[in-house]
Design a protein around this motif. Structure first.
Motif, PDB file in Angstrom:
ATOM      1  N   LEU A 285      67.985  37.415 115.822  1.00  0.00           N
ATOM      2  CA  LEU A 285      67.699  37.485 114.392  1.00  0.00           C
ATOM      3  C   LEU A 285      68.767  36.700 113.648  1.00  0.00           C
ATOM      4  N   ILE A 286      68.341  35.675 112.940  1.00  0.00           N
ATOM      5  CA  ILE A 286      69.276  34.793 112.254  1.00  0.00           C
ATOM      6  C   ILE A 286      69.740  35.390 110.936  1.00  0.00           C
ATOM      7  N   ALA A 287      68.779  35.798 110.120  1.00  0.00           N
ATOM      8  CA  ALA A 287      69.113  36.331 108.798  1.00  0.00           C
ATOM      9  C   ALA A 287      68.042  37.329 108.371  1.00  0.00           C
ATOM     10  N   PRO A 288      68.006  38.519 108.996  1.00  0.00           N
ATOM     11  CA  PRO A 288      66.998  39.521 108.638  1.00  0.00           C
ATOM     12  C   PRO A 288      67.125  39.920 107.167  1.00  0.00           C
ATOM     13  N   HIS A 289      66.066  39.733 106.413  1.00  0.00           N
ATOM     14  CA  HIS A 289      66.127  39.912 104.955  1.00  0.00           C
ATOM     15  C   HIS A 289      65.074  40.878 104.438  1.00  0.00           C
ATOM     16  N   GLY A 290      63.954  40.966 105.120  1.00  0.00           N
ATOM     17  CA  GLY A 290      62.882  41.877 104.748  1.00  0.00           C
ATOM     18  C   GLY A 290      62.271  42.484 105.993  1.00  0.00           C
ATOM     19  N   ILE A 291      61.628  43.640 105.834  1.00  0.00           N
ATOM     20  CA  ILE A 291      61.077  44.335 106.993  1.00  0.00           C
ATOM     21  C   ILE A 291      59.856  45.133 106.560  1.00  0.00           C
ATOM     22  N   ALA A 292      58.890  45.257 107.476  1.00  0.00           N
ATOM     23  CA  ALA A 292      57.684  46.046 107.221  1.00  0.00           C
ATOM     24  C   ALA A 292      57.213  46.623 108.543  1.00  0.00           C
ATOM     25  N   VAL A 293      56.432  47.697 108.467  1.00  0.00           N
ATOM     26  CA  VAL A 293      55.876  48.333 109.666  1.00  0.00           C
ATOM     27  C   VAL A 293      54.406  48.621 109.402  1.00  0.00           C
ATOM     28  N   ASP A 294      53.545  48.391 110.412  1.00  0.00           N
ATOM     29  CA  ASP A 294      52.114  48.618 110.222  1.00  0.00           C
ATOM     30  C   ASP A 294      51.691  49.971 110.772  1.00  0.00           C
ATOM     31  N   SER A 295      50.396  50.245 110.753  1.00  0.00           N
ATOM     32  CA  SER A 295      49.894  51.563 111.146  1.00  0.00           C
ATOM     33  C   SER A 295      50.074  51.836 112.627  1.00  0.00           C
ATOM     34  N   ARG A 296      50.272  50.806 113.434  1.00  0.00           N
ATOM     35  CA  ARG A 296      50.481  50.969 114.875  1.00  0.00           C
ATOM     36  C   ARG A 296      51.950  51.156 115.226  1.00  0.00           C
ATOM     37  N   GLY A 297      52.815  50.999 114.256  1.00  0.00           N
ATOM     38  CA  GLY A 297      54.243  51.083 114.514  1.00  0.00           C
ATOM     39  C   GLY A 297      54.874  49.753 114.853  1.00  0.00           C
ATOM     40  N   ASP A 298      54.117  48.647 114.754  1.00  0.00           N
ATOM     41  CA  ASP A 298      54.675  47.325 114.992  1.00  0.00           C
ATOM     42  C   ASP A 298      55.499  46.890 113.780  1.00  0.00           C
ATOM     43  N   VAL A 299      56.538  46.106 114.047  1.00  0.00           N
ATOM     44  CA  VAL A 299      57.518  45.769 113.019  1.00  0.00           C
ATOM     45  C   VAL A 299      57.488  44.264 112.735  1.00  0.00           C
ATOM     46  N   TYR A 300      57.579  43.922 111.460  1.00  0.00           N
ATOM     47  CA  TYR A 300      57.607  42.525 111.011  1.00  0.00           C
ATOM     48  C   TYR A 300      58.931  42.282 110.298  1.00  0.00           C
ATOM     49  N   VAL A 301      59.603  41.202 110.662  1.00  0.00           N
ATOM     50  CA  VAL A 301      60.916  40.895 110.087  1.00  0.00           C
ATOM     51  C   VAL A 301      60.871  39.500 109.471  1.00  0.00           C
ATOM     52  N   SER A 302      61.221  39.412 108.197  1.00  0.00           N
ATOM     53  CA  SER A 302      61.325  38.112 107.531  1.00  0.00           C
ATOM     54  C   SER A 302      62.790  37.706 107.477  1.00  0.00           C
ATOM     55  N   GLU A 303      63.010  36.392 107.553  1.00  0.00           N
ATOM     56  CA  GLU A 303      64.385  35.898 107.615  1.00  0.00           C
ATOM     57  C   GLU A 303      64.600  34.740 106.637  1.00  0.00           C
ATOM     58  N   VAL A 304      65.735  34.752 105.969  1.00  0.00           N
ATOM     59  CA  VAL A 304      66.109  33.626 105.116  1.00  0.00           C
ATOM     60  C   VAL A 304      66.957  32.675 105.970  1.00  0.00           C
ATOM     61  N   THR A 305      66.279  32.072 106.915  1.00  0.00           N
ATOM     62  CA  THR A 305      66.927  31.286 107.962  1.00  0.00           C
ATOM     63  C   THR A 305      67.643  30.064 107.418  1.00  0.00           C
ATOM     64  N   TYR A 306      67.033  29.370 106.461  1.00  0.00           N
ATOM     65  CA  TYR A 306      67.679  28.173 105.944  1.00  0.00           C
ATOM     66  C   TYR A 306      68.917  28.535 105.132  1.00  0.00           C
ATOM     67  N   THR A 307      68.787  29.512 104.229  1.00  0.00           N
ATOM     68  CA  THR A 307      69.894  29.867 103.337  1.00  0.00           C
ATOM     69  C   THR A 307      71.105  30.379 104.096  1.00  0.00           C
ATOM     70  N   PHE A 308      70.902  31.295 105.051  1.00  0.00           N
ATOM     71  CA  PHE A 308      72.019  31.923 105.751  1.00  0.00           C
ATOM     72  C   PHE A 308      72.324  31.295 107.110  1.00  0.00           C
ATOM     73  N   GLY A 309      71.391  30.520 107.643  1.00  0.00           N
ATOM     74  CA  GLY A 309      71.591  29.971 108.971  1.00  0.00           C
ATOM     75  C   GLY A 309      71.763  28.469 108.997  1.00  0.00           C
ATOM     76  N   VAL A 310      70.697  27.739 108.715  1.00  0.00           N
ATOM     77  CA  VAL A 310      70.700  26.280 108.847  1.00  0.00           C
ATOM     78  C   VAL A 310      71.700  25.634 107.895  1.00  0.00           C
ATOM     79  N   SER A 311      71.652  26.011 106.605  1.00  0.00           N
ATOM     80  CA  SER A 311      72.501  25.346 105.616  1.00  0.00           C
ATOM     81  C   SER A 311      73.988  25.610 105.841  1.00  0.00           C
ATOM     82  N   ARG A 312      74.305  26.670 106.604  1.00  0.00           N
ATOM     83  CA  ARG A 312      75.711  27.006 106.861  1.00  0.00           C
ATOM     84  C   ARG A 312      76.151  26.648 108.284  1.00  0.00           C
TER      85      ARG A 312
END
Length: 329
Positions: A285-312
């Motif tokens: 996980l480069i820059a975990p910034h948001g998270i969600a879970v669905d009805s099955r218990g599966d998890v989704y993770v959004s990342e601000v990869t450019y801001t916290f990872g690539v640009s730095r």
């Protein structure tokens, strides 16, 4: 808080889930939310701000083109399927229908509140202000109240009635109970308690529905957002610490600690945690910034990869910015 090993949950990376349309890209995915049909909503920093997928990862549509700044920050879906979008670049949170029709605006467009913030460093916030100065996220309570973490340029949580009337605010700058150093994510439990990701203080603070400080979780690392599942488990996305960076609670970090996701039971015990020192790996996980879970218990993770990872210089261009992890059965 100790791990509950006997109930520890396992998650697996799902390769190729998102079917990103040709010509689309999202170098930063600021937030993710799941509706009651398990459709997945992303809020991105790019040409297509809100992108929607079906439960199998098929692209459905996008909207919001031209309506957001490059500083989109969070997304949340209410019980009536309304979509709340946070834009810290214009200091507003807006409520839309699922197909993008504007219903309500919280905050005054392009008008930050007075907190002493210099526009760059949260450490320059010297006093609490009204809504908003670079708000970060919003959560809907069981009775329809709206709770906003007002973060980069403020130190407050604001509570609004369902119609958008401000009811109360709380928080001051600092590290003590009820004080914040970048309130970054927010969620409301089924019993109405309000959980706030106090990011640079390395903790989650817990409040009553009216803002009374109750307790805190400290087994977290730069928490960015938090959501609950139907069983009351809390899912937290957590950023990296790099050497030389100052945690307000733990001091200057001597060693890197990698980004991760943590899952807590109702008693605040860790029941799952994953990440990888190799941030480009499938479970990295480069820059975990948001998270969600669905009805099955599966998890989704959004990342601000450019801001916290690539640009730095921490991650190569083209590294993942959005991932799904399936609950192993």
């Amino acid at each position: 808080m100790k791990d509950s090993e006997e109930t520890r949950m396992k998650y697996q990376f799902v390769e190729g889930w998102e079917q990103l349309p040709k010509g689309y890209e999202h170098r930063d995915v600021a937030g993710v939310a799941v509706d009651r049909e398990d459709r997945v909503f992303l809020i991105c920093r790019g040409d297509h701000p809100v992108m929607i997928y079906d439960p199998k990862g098929g692209f459905l549509r996008s909207w919001g083109e031209g309506q957001f700044t490059y500083r989109t920050h969070g997304i949340s879906i209410g019980p009536d399927e309304s979509v709340f979008c946070t834009d810290d670049g214009n200091h507003t949170i807006r409520k839309f229908t699922p197909d993008g029709k504007l219903q309500l605006t919280l905050g005054t467009m392009n008008t930050p509140s007075d907190t002493g913030y210099d526009g760059k460093s949260t450490g320059t916030v010297t006093k609490p202000g009204g809504p908003f100065n670079r708000p970060t996220n919003i959560a809907v309570g069981p009775k329809g109240d709206l709770y906003v973490s007002d973060g980069y340029g403020n130190c407050r949580v604001h509570q609004f009635a369902p119609n958008g009337t401000l009811e109360r605010s709380w928080g001051t700058p600092g590290q003590g109970p009820g004080e914040f150093f970048l309130p970054h994510g927010i969620a409301v439990a089924g019993d109405g308690r309000v959980f706030v990701c106090d990011r640079e203080n390395d903790r989650v603070q817990i409040f009553s529905p009216d803002g009374e400080y109750l307790s805190e979780w400290t087994d977290v690392q730069r928490p960015t957002h938090l959501v609950f599942d139907a069983q009351g488990r809390a899912y937290v996305s957590e950023l990296w610490w790099y050497p030389g960076q100052p945690s307000q609670r733990l001091g200057v970090r001597a060693e890197p600690t990698h980004g991760r996701v943590s899952v807590f039971d109702k008693d605040g015990r860790v029941v799952a945690r994953w990440g990888n020192p190799n941030m480009a790996a499938q479970d990295g996980l480069i820059a975990p910034h948001g998270i969600a879970v669905d009805s099955r218990g599966d998890v989704y993770v959004s990342e601000v990869t450019y801001t916290f990872g690539v640009s730095r210089g921490h991650a190569p261009e083209g590294t993942h910015t959005f991932q799904k992890f399936a609950l192993a059965t």
